[in-house]
Design a protein around this motif. Sequence first.
Motif, short mmCIF file in Angstrom:
data_model
loop_
_atom_site.label_atom_id
_atom_site.label_comp_id
_atom_site.label_asym_id
_atom_site.label_seq_id
_atom_site.Cartn_x
_atom_site.Cartn_y
_atom_site.Cartn_z
N ARG A 71 -8.03 3.37 7.66
CA ARG A 71 -7.78 2.63 6.43
C ARG A 71 -6.90 3.44 5.47
NH1 ARG A 71 -9.48 -0.38 9.56
NH2 ARG A 71 -10.86 -2.17 9.22
N ALA A 124 -3.09 2.62 3.43
CA ALA A 124 -2.82 2.75 1.99
C ALA A 124 -1.86 3.90 1.69
CB ALA A 124 -4.14 2.99 1.23
N SER A 138 -8.58 1.95 -0.44
CA SER A 138 -7.55 1.26 -1.21
C SER A 138 -7.27 1.97 -2.53
CB SER A 138 -7.98 -0.19 -1.48
OG SER A 138 -9.02 -0.25 -2.46
N HIS A 175 -12.20 -3.47 -3.78
CA HIS A 175 -10.95 -3.23 -3.09
C HIS A 175 -9.80 -3.60 -4.02
CE1 HIS A 175 -7.89 -3.22 0.00
NE2 HIS A 175 -8.77 -2.83 0.90
N SER A 205 -6.71 -4.27 -3.52
CA SER A 205 -5.72 -5.25 -3.11
C SER A 205 -6.24 -6.68 -3.11
CB SER A 205 -5.17 -4.91 -1.72
OG SER A 205 -6.20 -5.01 -0.75
#
Length: 482
Positions: free
Chosen positions: A313, A317, A350, A374, A376
């Motif tokens: 993840r 990002a 994120s 999060h 986004s």
Amino acid sequence: MTTGLSPEGTSTATAAIGALIRGHRLRIGLTQRELADLSTISVRAIRDLEKGKALRPRADTVRLIADGLRLGPRARAALEDAARRGPQGGAGRHQLLERCAPPVPLHPMIGRQAEVTVLAEELRSGAERLITVVGLSGVGKTRLALETAARLHDAGLPVLWHTVPGAAPDCLPHDGDPLAALATTCAAHLRLPDRPAAPPHATESGTRHLYGPEAAAPYGFGGRDAQPPAELLAVLGDRDALLVLDGADCARLDFARLSRLLRELPGLRVLVTADAPWDVPGERLFLLAPLDAPRPDGTPSADAPAVRFLLSRIRRARPDIVADERSLGDVARVAYGLDGHPLALAAAASWLTVCDLSTLRGIVETDPAPLLDHLSDGTSGPHLRDGVTRALDGLSAGPRDLVARLCATADADFDLDDVVRLTGRPLPDCGRMVRALLIGGAIRPSTDHGRSAFRLLRVVRALAATSPAPAAPAAVAAPAAA
């Protein structure tokens, strides 16, 4: 969209004559013996037809069976047409089932190989026919079900997949699935009518939802009138198959109807993902904990599933962050600080668009609650908060009291002896309370110190801070320090 597989209008290209006879027979509640008596055809002949051993019955045999089933003109014509076509009907049904695949996951699965192996083998072998995967919201239940279903589909089992409306899908529906509507029909058949639910039975360790005659009697649920969908019987017959109910509310499912469905379809297996178990006979409860996140003492390892997940993840990002010795240490501490919970890890990653790794680590170690949103999509935080709230609200007084007491102590692993000291309750009661917290996903097993211990999830600790705490006893001892 419709399947076009109802016995009254079933195409002979998708259903063999045996499947049609069996579907009609079960739809009106006849045994093979009763149909034999009504049609004057032998039980053995009917059995051979339904099992596909006799594919081209004589015209008078079909007529007598249609008479015994009291078929209307349309259904009678479909039965006669299937008899004339012979093996082509069975081949068409086989080809249809082969195309029934699970949805396509959006992300690769990290870790969980042991869990998938166990679930797939139990379902494939038929050792378990009803498995409910439970765990805290966002822990990865759907992803585990997708991988298990894919493995079973590769082994030759058709997969009927239904995602309950309102659940957060993390997958793409299989393109051209011919039985998608049939899976929805089956899920609707298993859902209780929109009436007041039977009151739950409170216990010391949790809340048990009534099932079977206990739940059905007050409201008239279940019984012989709860016929399984005839199109499902016609298509599956004795074939092995998997039905997945993703994101189900088990309190709204009708156990009497499921029992009959499993009896009528001996090859059917059912996999359910839910926040809480069904608590019915024959249910295999599968507890899904967060990803393994070992204590980051010494040299951190990039092989731990939670670390691998977080790194994947982070690359989305901040692709410029390289997993060197320094950054890997921060990643391992963030993964451990969020207990390896996938949804929390994805949300935390994120934040690297607006802060660096060391800052992220500091926030996690101080108060991880703000990181659960999060940046986004803005949905992770509310999704996880709602899941924790549901998990805590579903607890009875004893386990909820234990969560409050654990929140009031130092953040450390605890064992059963610690629970006895914290609550002053007998060991059996403490064992039941710990089990209820494991099922609800509020705690996870911990083997950091080579003993059987548990850890209250830090996201639960952070989000439960707003809940009122119970009155403390005269003397409360903290769990042994880690």
